[in-house]
Scaffold this motif. Structure first.
Motif, PDB file in Angstrom:
ATOM      1  N   THR A 234     -14.372   1.075  10.149  1.00  0.00           N
ATOM      2  CA  THR A 234     -15.575   1.215   9.089  1.00  0.00           C
ATOM      3  C   THR A 234     -15.831  -0.092   8.626  1.00  0.00           C
ATOM      4  N   ALA A 235     -17.064  -0.094   7.824  1.00  0.00           N
ATOM      5  CA  ALA A 235     -17.467  -1.454   7.287  1.00  0.00           C
ATOM      6  C   ALA A 235     -16.340  -1.840   6.337  1.00  0.00           C
ATOM      7  N   ALA A 236     -15.698  -0.958   5.598  1.00  0.00           N
ATOM      8  CA  ALA A 236     -14.594  -1.306   4.627  1.00  0.00           C
ATOM      9  C   ALA A 236     -13.281  -1.767   5.486  1.00  0.00           C
ATOM     10  N   ASP A 237     -13.036  -1.253   6.360  1.00  0.00           N
ATOM     11  CA  ASP A 237     -12.004  -1.917   7.107  1.00  0.00           C
ATOM     12  C   ASP A 237     -12.219  -3.460   7.346  1.00  0.00           C
ATOM     13  N   VAL A 238     -13.438  -3.785   7.888  1.00  0.00           N
ATOM     14  CA  VAL A 238     -13.800  -5.056   8.111  1.00  0.00           C
ATOM     15  C   VAL A 238     -13.830  -6.113   7.097  1.00  0.00           C
ATOM     16  N   GLY A 348       5.506   4.955  20.846  1.00  0.00           N
ATOM     17  CA  GLY A 348       6.506   5.012  19.665  1.00  0.00           C
ATOM     18  C   GLY A 348       7.345   3.910  19.745  1.00  0.00           C
ATOM     19  N   GLU A 349       7.658   3.402  20.892  1.00  0.00           N
ATOM     20  CA  GLU A 349       8.766   2.047  21.026  1.00  0.00           C
ATOM     21  C   GLU A 349       8.250   0.892  20.689  1.00  0.00           C
ATOM     22  N   ALA A 350       6.830   0.670  20.817  1.00  0.00           N
ATOM     23  CA  ALA A 350       6.010  -0.605  20.612  1.00  0.00           C
ATOM     24  C   ALA A 350       6.269  -0.999  19.451  1.00  0.00           C
ATOM     25  N   LEU A 351       6.580  -2.538  19.233  1.00  0.00           N
ATOM     26  CA  LEU A 351       6.765  -3.165  18.162  1.00  0.00           C
ATOM     27  C   LEU A 351       5.611  -3.835  17.292  1.00  0.00           C
ATOM     28  N   THR A 352       4.992  -3.284  16.405  1.00  0.00           N
ATOM     29  CA  THR A 352       3.597  -3.454  15.788  1.00  0.00           C
ATOM     30  C   THR A 352       3.852  -3.593  14.246  1.00  0.00           C
ATOM     31  N   ARG A 353       2.605  -3.947  13.659  1.00  0.00           N
ATOM     32  CA  ARG A 353       2.496  -4.170  12.159  1.00  0.00           C
ATOM     33  C   ARG A 353       1.196  -3.222  11.752  1.00  0.00           C
ATOM     34  N   TYR A 354       1.279  -2.824  10.697  1.00  0.00           N
ATOM     35  CA  TYR A 354       0.351  -1.736  10.201  1.00  0.00           C
ATOM     36  C   TYR A 354      -0.514  -2.358   8.826  1.00  0.00           C
ATOM     37  N   HIS A 355      -1.599  -2.221   8.900  1.00  0.00           N
ATOM     38  CA  HIS A 355      -2.559  -2.311   7.545  1.00  0.00           C
ATOM     39  C   HIS A 355      -2.918  -0.855   7.088  1.00  0.00           C
ATOM     40  N   ILE A 356      -2.600  -0.666   6.209  1.00  0.00           N
ATOM     41  CA  ILE A 356      -2.852   1.113   5.484  1.00  0.00           C
ATOM     42  C   ILE A 356      -3.628   0.990   4.295  1.00  0.00           C
ATOM     43  N   SER A 357      -4.792   1.615   4.174  1.00  0.00           N
ATOM     44  CA  SER A 357      -5.405   1.698   2.951  1.00  0.00           C
ATOM     45  C   SER A 357      -5.429   3.222   2.231  1.00  0.00           C
ATOM     46  N   LEU A 358      -4.977   3.270   1.094  1.00  0.00           N
ATOM     47  CA  LEU A 358      -4.738   4.243   0.508  1.00  0.00           C
ATOM     48  C   LEU A 358      -5.494   4.610  -0.564  1.00  0.00           C
ATOM     49  N   ASP A 359      -5.947   5.724  -0.931  1.00  0.00           N
ATOM     50  CA  ASP A 359      -6.533   6.154  -2.411  1.00  0.00           C
ATOM     51  C   ASP A 359      -5.609   7.011  -2.954  1.00  0.00           C
ATOM     52  N   SER A 429      -5.946  10.003  -0.238  1.00  0.00           N
ATOM     53  CA  SER A 429      -6.247  10.137   1.013  1.00  0.00           C
ATOM     54  C   SER A 429      -5.720   8.841   1.713  1.00  0.00           C
ATOM     55  N   VAL A 430      -5.337   8.909   2.838  1.00  0.00           N
ATOM     56  CA  VAL A 430      -5.171   7.491   3.843  1.00  0.00           C
ATOM     57  C   VAL A 430      -6.404   7.243   4.232  1.00  0.00           C
ATOM     58  N   ALA A 431      -7.225   6.315   3.723  1.00  0.00           N
ATOM     59  CA  ALA A 431      -8.375   5.795   4.151  1.00  0.00           C
ATOM     60  C   ALA A 431      -8.556   5.328   5.389  1.00  0.00           C
ATOM     61  N   SER A 432      -7.596   4.592   5.821  1.00  0.00           N
ATOM     62  CA  SER A 432      -7.708   3.834   7.022  1.00  0.00           C
ATOM     63  C   SER A 432      -6.532   3.162   7.601  1.00  0.00           C
ATOM     64  N   VAL A 433      -6.052   3.419   8.767  1.00  0.00           N
ATOM     65  CA  VAL A 433      -4.810   2.735   9.307  1.00  0.00           C
ATOM     66  C   VAL A 433      -5.014   1.865  10.564  1.00  0.00           C
ATOM     67  N   LEU A 434      -4.740   0.630  10.411  1.00  0.00           N
ATOM     68  CA  LEU A 434      -5.095  -0.408  11.550  1.00  0.00           C
ATOM     69  C   LEU A 434      -3.813  -1.330  11.798  1.00  0.00           C
ATOM     70  N   ARG A 435      -3.823  -1.461  12.986  1.00  0.00           N
ATOM     71  CA  ARG A 435      -2.633  -2.304  13.658  1.00  0.00           C
ATOM     72  C   ARG A 435      -3.128  -3.855  13.306  1.00  0.00           C
ATOM     73  N   VAL A 436      -1.910  -4.503  12.993  1.00  0.00           N
ATOM     74  CA  VAL A 436      -2.225  -6.017  12.661  1.00  0.00           C
ATOM     75  C   VAL A 436      -1.293  -6.945  13.912  1.00  0.00           C
ATOM     76  N   GLU A 437      -2.142  -7.697  14.482  1.00  0.00           N
ATOM     77  CA  GLU A 437      -1.675  -8.291  15.506  1.00  0.00           C
ATOM     78  C   GLU A 437      -1.719  -9.798  15.265  1.00  0.00           C
ATOM     79  N   GLY A 438      -0.811 -10.547  16.043  1.00  0.00           N
ATOM     80  CA  GLY A 438      -0.842 -12.069  16.108  1.00  0.00           C
ATOM     81  C   GLY A 438      -0.373 -13.048  14.977  1.00  0.00           C
ATOM     82  N   GLY A 439       0.289 -12.184  14.074  1.00  0.00           N
ATOM     83  CA  GLY A 439       0.852 -13.031  13.020  1.00  0.00           C
ATOM     84  C   GLY A 439       2.412 -12.759  12.796  1.00  0.00           C
ATOM     85  N   ALA A 440       2.774 -13.290  11.874  1.00  0.00           N
ATOM     86  CA  ALA A 440       4.386 -13.115  11.675  1.00  0.00           C
ATOM     87  C   ALA A 440       4.575 -11.686  10.986  1.00  0.00           C
TER      88      ALA A 440
END
Length: 440
Positions: A234-238, A348-359, A429-440
């Motif tokens: 969404t535009a909010a995610d961006v 499920g075994e992949a290592l990643t990070r999440y960006h979670i937006s909650l209402d 609500s959980v407004a959005s969930v996106l993974r975060v890559e390329g950072g610590a």
């Protein structure tokens, strides 16, 4: 010069027409590079009488019998630009088993059943080249297949679909939503009338399978690739990504790892936030780019036009030159390298990070309750931000916006965390969930 190398072209659409034009325009140079002229033995099409404008080819070369064309004794190389699984697979297997080298741009077939083609090539002693199947004119597959064979590749991260990159770039630049950006991409010709293969990640997943197979010497199919599209971005995610100093890209990620079974690989395609400092962050418009991390060579970046008739035809002709030279020299390219045969890890075994937006409910104890969910799933929180991404008022009546960014954790633990958050009374609500890559 020796006798001509005779080509059977399967398909004469956008790419096939450009291949014919380049063969005509560059005939002298191509002959000099190969040591023999290239000649078109025939072109298999659906309709012989179709108007093809000023295409520089004898109309008598067109046929509606592709298999008959392939079986002709005067055909040396088969160039397939039709796409799809069948009947393309049957045609190419027939050619390869008969010792006729094949050049193809068919990413879907290679990703679903490349093993059959490679086995047929080995059986017939023929070459199988497919540079045009991933990232158009960008020289990418041959470096992975040949130039980097003396090295160990640990990770490949890429933007390999121009349509989705254009859409996400437009959303980032203008603040538009997905639907508006897709409409613009369609009007400009970047998106097909039915954009499903692009926006749902099917195209990128096929390319990810091909890249992983070459990088890790392991047969990887499209079915092994975890796939998510960009339709939910969404535009909010961006806007939230911008607030973090990030941008959103549809990434294909293939990486080595280890578990109790030993060495493994994970292959996935999904939208992700990446920091603006990452080399892929500046790749805009409909361009493609692939970032390779190798032990000895270090970090390598391949960038350019990833689609379109002329760029793809350029890659096809590069392969034609290679197989024609091999044929004249009486040699073949190195066969498929799948010796490693690494297990493919589930997402499920992949290592990643999440960006979670909650209402969430705007009352005391909410943050502690949310943090407790993360702790129960052994997921560490990196940052927490309250308030809308644009920096407006912190809450809306009894509600508040909460943005949580995690540290690296197994994807299954992160998904379970999100699942429990959805069930909390304090989470509207959980407004959005996106993974975060390329950072610590």
């Amino acid at each position: 010069m020796t006798s001509p190398v005779r080509l059977a072209l399967l398909g004469c659409g956008t790419v096939g027409s450009d291949v014919v034009r380049l063969l005509h325009e560059q005939s002298v140079d191509l002959a000099a590079r190969i040591g023999a002229p290239l000649e078109i033995a025939g072109i298999a099409v659906r309709r012989v009488g179709r108007d093809r404008g000023d295409l520089p080819v004898d109309p008598a070369l067109f046929t509606t019998d592709p298999l008959g064309l392939i079986k002709r004794d005067d055909v040396d190389v088969v160039v397939e630009m039709v796409g799809g699984i069948e009947p393309a697979r049957s045609w190419l297997v027939e050619a390869l088993r008969a010792g006729k080298s094949v050049v193809t741009a068919n990413k879907a077939l290679l990703a679903e059943d490349g093993a059959t083609l490679h086995d047929a090539a080995a059986e017939g002693g023929a070459d199988l080249y497919y540079e045009a199947s991933v990232a158009g004119a960008i020289p990418l597959l041959r470096p992975l297949r040949e130039s980097l064979h003396g090295d160990r590749i640990n990770r490949v991260t890429g933007i390999v679909n121009g349509t989705t990159n254009f859409i996400l770039s437009a959303m980032d630049a203008t603040g538009a939503g997905f639907a508006e950006a897709l409409e613009e991409a369609t009007e400009l010709g970047y998106a097909e009338a039915d954009p499903t293969a692009d926006v749902e990640g099917f195209d990128a997943a096929a390319k990810a399978a091909i890249l992983a197979s070459l990088a890790f010497h392991t047969r990887v199919t499209a079915a092994d690739v975890h796939r998510e599209g960009i339709t939910e971005v969404t535009a909010a995610d961006v806007a939230s990504a911008k607030a973090m100093g990030c941008t959103i890209k549809l990434l294909c990620i293939a990486a080595r790892g280890t578990d109790g079974r030993g060495e493994t690989v994970s292959v996935r395609v999904h939208p992700a936030m990446i920091p603006l400092s990452h080399p892929l962050a500046s790749v805009g418009d409909a361009f493609n780019a692939v970032f390779v991390e190798a032990e000895a060579a270090g970090q390598l970046m391949f960038y350019g036009r990833g689609a379109g008739g002329a760029p793809t035809a350029s890659a096809v002709l590069g392969d034609v030159v290679a197989v024609a030279r091999n044929r004249l020299a009486g040699v073949h390219a190195a066969s498929e390298s799948a010796y490693a045969d690494l297990a493919v890890r589930p997402m499920g075994e992949a290592l990643t990070r999440y960006h979670i937006s909650l209402d969430v409910a705007d009352r005391p104890g909410v943050l502690a309750a949310v943090a407790g969910v993360f702790a129960r799933h052994d997921v560490s929180i990196a940052t927490v931000r309250q308030g809308p991404a644009g920096g407006g008022p912190a809450g809306r009546g009894d509600d508040a916006d909460l943005v949580v960014v995690t540290h690296v954790a197994p994807d299954a633990a992160l998904a379970a965390t999100v699942g429990e958050l959805r069930g909390l009374d304090i989470v509207r609500s959980v407004a959005s969930v996106l993974r975060v890559e390329g950072g610590a």
